[in-house]
Design a protein around this motif. Structure first.
Motif, PDB file in Angstrom:
ATOM      1  N   SER A  35       0.835  -1.139   0.073  1.00 45.35           N
ATOM      2  CA  SER A  35       0.295   0.045  -0.070  1.00 45.35           C
ATOM      3  C   SER A  35       0.879   1.353   0.158  1.00 45.35           C
ATOM      4  O   SER A  35       2.098   1.096   0.290  1.00 45.35           O
ATOM      5  N   VAL A  36       0.439   2.389  -0.292  1.00 44.91           N
ATOM      6  CA  VAL A  36       1.076   3.667  -0.469  1.00 44.91           C
ATOM      7  C   VAL A  36       0.419   4.710   0.321  1.00 44.91           C
ATOM      8  O   VAL A  36      -0.848   4.762   0.258  1.00 44.91           O
ATOM      9  N   VAL A  37       1.057   5.651   0.749  1.00 42.71           N
ATOM     10  CA  VAL A  37       0.560   6.731   1.329  1.00 42.71           C
ATOM     11  C   VAL A  37       0.981   7.825   0.134  1.00 42.71           C
ATOM     12  O   VAL A  37       2.058   8.137  -0.029  1.00 42.71           O
ATOM     13  N   SER A  38      -0.105   8.627  -0.452  1.00 41.54           N
ATOM     14  CA  SER A  38       0.326   9.715  -1.653  1.00 41.54           C
ATOM     15  C   SER A  38      -0.747  10.474  -1.329  1.00 41.54           C
ATOM     16  O   SER A  38      -2.016  10.385  -1.633  1.00 41.54           O
ATOM     17  N   ARG A  39      -0.380  11.821  -1.166  1.00 42.41           N
ATOM     18  CA  ARG A  39      -1.205  12.665  -1.096  1.00 42.41           C
ATOM     19  C   ARG A  39      -1.319  13.626  -2.404  1.00 42.41           C
ATOM     20  O   ARG A  39      -2.189  13.562  -2.991  1.00 42.41           O
ATOM     21  N   ALA A  40      -0.057  14.045  -2.863  1.00 41.22           N
ATOM     22  CA  ALA A  40       0.017  14.429  -4.021  1.00 41.22           C
ATOM     23  C   ALA A  40      -0.750  13.882  -5.321  1.00 41.22           C
ATOM     24  O   ALA A  40      -1.600  14.509  -6.120  1.00 41.22           O
ATOM     25  N   ASP A  41      -0.552  12.648  -5.501  1.00 40.56           N
ATOM     26  CA  ASP A  41      -1.144  11.876  -6.578  1.00 40.56           C
ATOM     27  C   ASP A  41      -2.367  10.871  -6.239  1.00 40.56           C
ATOM     28  O   ASP A  41      -2.568   9.901  -7.006  1.00 40.56           O
ATOM     29  N   PHE A  42      -3.033  11.232  -5.140  1.00 39.82           N
ATOM     30  CA  PHE A  42      -3.891  10.322  -4.625  1.00 39.82           C
ATOM     31  C   PHE A  42      -5.178  10.073  -5.775  1.00 39.82           C
ATOM     32  O   PHE A  42      -5.091   8.710  -5.785  1.00 39.82           O
ATOM     33  N   GLU A  43      -5.598  10.847  -6.478  1.00 38.62           N
ATOM     34  CA  GLU A  43      -6.700  10.536  -7.166  1.00 38.62           C
ATOM     35  C   GLU A  43      -6.395   9.561  -8.506  1.00 38.62           C
ATOM     36  O   GLU A  43      -6.595   8.541  -8.826  1.00 38.62           O
ATOM     37  N   ALA A  44      -4.999  10.020  -9.138  1.00 39.91           N
ATOM     38  CA  ALA A  44      -4.427   9.359 -10.068  1.00 39.91           C
ATOM     39  C   ALA A  44      -4.026   7.933  -9.676  1.00 39.91           C
ATOM     40  O   ALA A  44      -4.551   7.050 -10.357  1.00 39.91           O
ATOM     41  N   VAL A  45      -3.338   7.728  -8.680  1.00 43.06           N
ATOM     42  CA  VAL A  45      -2.879   6.322  -8.159  1.00 43.06           C
ATOM     43  C   VAL A  45      -4.007   5.380  -7.819  1.00 43.06           C
ATOM     44  O   VAL A  45      -4.174   4.250  -8.031  1.00 43.06           O
ATOM     45  N   GLN A  46      -5.143   6.071  -7.170  1.00 43.42           N
ATOM     46  CA  GLN A  46      -6.200   5.263  -6.751  1.00 43.42           C
ATOM     47  C   GLN A  46      -6.830   4.805  -7.720  1.00 43.42           C
ATOM     48  O   GLN A  46      -7.488   3.608  -7.774  1.00 43.42           O
ATOM     49  N   SER A  47      -7.021   5.518  -8.984  1.00 42.22           N
ATOM     50  CA  SER A  47      -8.023   5.024 -10.112  1.00 42.22           C
ATOM     51  C   SER A  47      -7.148   4.286 -11.158  1.00 42.22           C
ATOM     52  O   SER A  47      -7.524   3.181 -11.616  1.00 42.22           O
ATOM     53  N   VAL A  48      -6.043   4.301 -11.354  1.00 41.33           N
ATOM     54  CA  VAL A  48      -5.339   3.464 -12.407  1.00 41.33           C
ATOM     55  C   VAL A  48      -3.769   3.074 -11.811  1.00 41.33           C
ATOM     56  O   VAL A  48      -2.973   2.538 -12.647  1.00 41.33           O
ATOM     57  N   GLY A  49      -3.300   3.374 -10.507  1.00 46.00           N
ATOM     58  CA  GLY A  49      -2.168   2.892 -10.265  1.00 46.00           C
ATOM     59  C   GLY A  49      -0.812   3.820 -10.740  1.00 46.00           C
ATOM     60  O   GLY A  49      -1.047   4.787 -11.449  1.00 46.00           O
ATOM     61  N   TYR A  50       0.236   3.122 -10.647  1.00 46.76           N
ATOM     62  CA  TYR A  50       1.445   3.937 -10.938  1.00 46.76           C
ATOM     63  C   TYR A  50       1.846   3.452 -12.409  1.00 46.76           C
ATOM     64  O   TYR A  50       1.998   2.106 -12.628  1.00 46.76           O
ATOM     65  N   ASP A  51       2.288   4.265 -13.159  1.00 44.28           N
ATOM     66  CA  ASP A  51       2.535   3.765 -14.568  1.00 44.28           C
ATOM     67  C   ASP A  51       4.130   3.768 -14.622  1.00 44.28           C
ATOM     68  O   ASP A  51       4.459   4.997 -14.748  1.00 44.28           O
TER      69      ASP A  51
END
Lengths: 318, 318
Positions: A35-51
């Motif tokens: 799991s990750v804590v990500s404030r800045a990229d929360f929405e992007a990572v939540q919906s599609v993960g990291y590319d």
């Protein structure tokens, strides 16, 4: 021991920038539940993960959970990967405290000297693993990471030793295809890695965001880099980590041979971000003073960087 | 001697920026026949002269002649005031050669150490007067100059002594109301003046155009300024010009007390102009090396400035 070779370990990545996303993604590929804590990229990572684009093969890293803060972590992880810069004003212990359980291993992926003690003091009953990442990786957008080259890790417990849990973590990275060495005295590698950083990072900033070629271009440049590294070697030796000064010549030679490169500190400076002054040079200067080692070149770089940072943090003139 | 107390002396100012226009204007007010070489402001100065604003009283300086180059000078002047910066790539002797006659006194108003020898070598049969200007003055537009404060001069022949012609020139400045001291050994004042410059000019550039307050803000800043000045004192002493180190404390104290101030080198840096590296620090570093005086802080500043300058002069990446 609660560890089990069967149950996939739970990992929480705090500070999921390029480094955190890249190595967290590798652990996920090796079967960990990350799991990750990500404030800045929360929405992007939540919906599609990291590319994650990499010469080793592109992949998508979909975290088990994406959290806005460590306090949102429902169960303490087995391993907490802390991948934030060590900068003035950032309380790293506070950042992770809510997610650290009694059995959580704190895994610090960070540059520089003297970066562990603050965490060891804050969590005296937790294992602390000190990790060096030899990697060129950068965040290219929301949830997107470009891995340029390398990727090897070196790790060991702080202040020394290698526990079974550390070996298990190293095994996961190896299972993902990375080189990962465990070392009984990881501080030796820290001093060694910092030899390059302590010269090229401060100089790149003070020259106004110079790349490595511009630093080595004038004859005075190479001579200065050499003096800085010689002083660094003397401080390392005073700390019990003597380095062969031949390392200096090799380092300068290989830097000349490589594609001109702008240091992370130069990029931070250009982008108005806080500089990692203490881990890269400040703690070395203070150690030199304690040991009575004269480091006038390091003192010069440190004083100038402190001015640059103070000005950057000062309110704009009204 | 062709000098006559009656005939007004002919003066040619080469490099008629703020300093040249201000001091040339003062000589004109004192009765000298002052011409100027001005390429950049030729039309403006030709038509209306220099508009000089000063707390000592505004005045207009209309040169006897405005020339585009020294080659246009019909008769060699009695005094040729050279007021250009001492920067890499500028051949100062070539700049004035066409206007220097056998009896012309070359008057160099310039900052720093080691700025005279090149001219003494180029014009071995001419008197050379070395001048320090204690003045805050700036060019504010085409043919317009703002005098902010001070204005005193110190001068003497190079390498030493004070001739009758030098006394006559000093008398003209005094007649215009300025303080002007003649000194048998002007180099002593050069070392003294450079004590401030060698610290605050390089540091102001390397910190990214810092003012004096920002330089002295962090504790590391003041300590570093002190070390730089201590090294400078040792080089001065090795050259036969010992300075009481109390001067350092006085200099730091008075700099703290004054309105925050951006050095000329910081302004040159911000505006993409060449930096006076050799007169301010390079020549001092070379002198230290010749005398075997260790100056690690000066070496650090010098190396960093050389990188900054090399990068500024490098062709932009394509």
């Amino acid at each position: 021991m609660v560890d089990s070779a069967e149950a996939p370990p739970r990992v929480l990545v705090v500070g999921a920038g390029a480094i955190g996303a890249f190595y967290g993604g590798q652990l996920a590929r090796a079967g960990a539940q990350v799991s990750v804590v990500s404030r800045a990229d929360f929405e992007a990572v939540q919906s599609v993960g990291y590319d994650i684009r990499s010469p080793l093969g592109d992949f998508v890293f979909r975290p088990a959970q994406v959290l806005r803060s460590a306090a949102d972590c429902p169960v303490p992880p087995d391993y907490l990967l802390l991948c934030v810069k060590t900068v003035r004003g950032l309380d790293r212990a506070a950042l992770i405290r809510d997610a650290v359980g009694p059995h959580t291993v704190i895994v610090l992926i960070a540059n520089g000297i003297g970066v562990e003690q603050e965490l060891a003091d804050a969590f005296p009953h937790n294992e602390l693993v000190s990790v060096l990442a030899y990697v060129a990786v950068s965040r290219t957008g929301r949830g997107t990471v470009q891995h340029h080259a390398l990727g090897a890790l070196a790790m060991g417990n702080f202040p020394r030793g290698v526990t079974a849990r550390t070996e298990r973590l190293a095994g996961l990275f190896r299972a993902a295809g990375l080189s990962c060495e465990t070392q009984d005295d990881i501080a030796a590698s820290r001093w060694h890695k910092c030899l390059w950083n302590i010269a090229f990072n401060p100089i790149s900033v003070l020259g106004g965001a110079l790349d490595t070629r511009a630093i080595l271009a004038p004859p005075e440049g190479e001579a200065f880099v050499r003096r800085v590294m010689q002083e660094m070697c003397r401080v390392a030796a005073a700390n019990g980590y003597p380095m062969d000064e031949q390392v200096i010549e090799g380092s300068i030679r290989s830097t000349r041979a490589m594609t001109p490169y702008k240091t992370s500190m130069a990029l931070d400076y250009e982008n108005g971000r806080a500089l990692e002054i203490d881990p890269i040079i400040g703690n070395v200067v203070r150690s030199a003073r304690r040991h009575g080692v004269a480091v006038p070149s390091l003192e010069a770089l440190h004083a100038l960087l402190c001015m640059v940072q103070d000005r950057a943090e000062a309110p704009a003139p009204g």
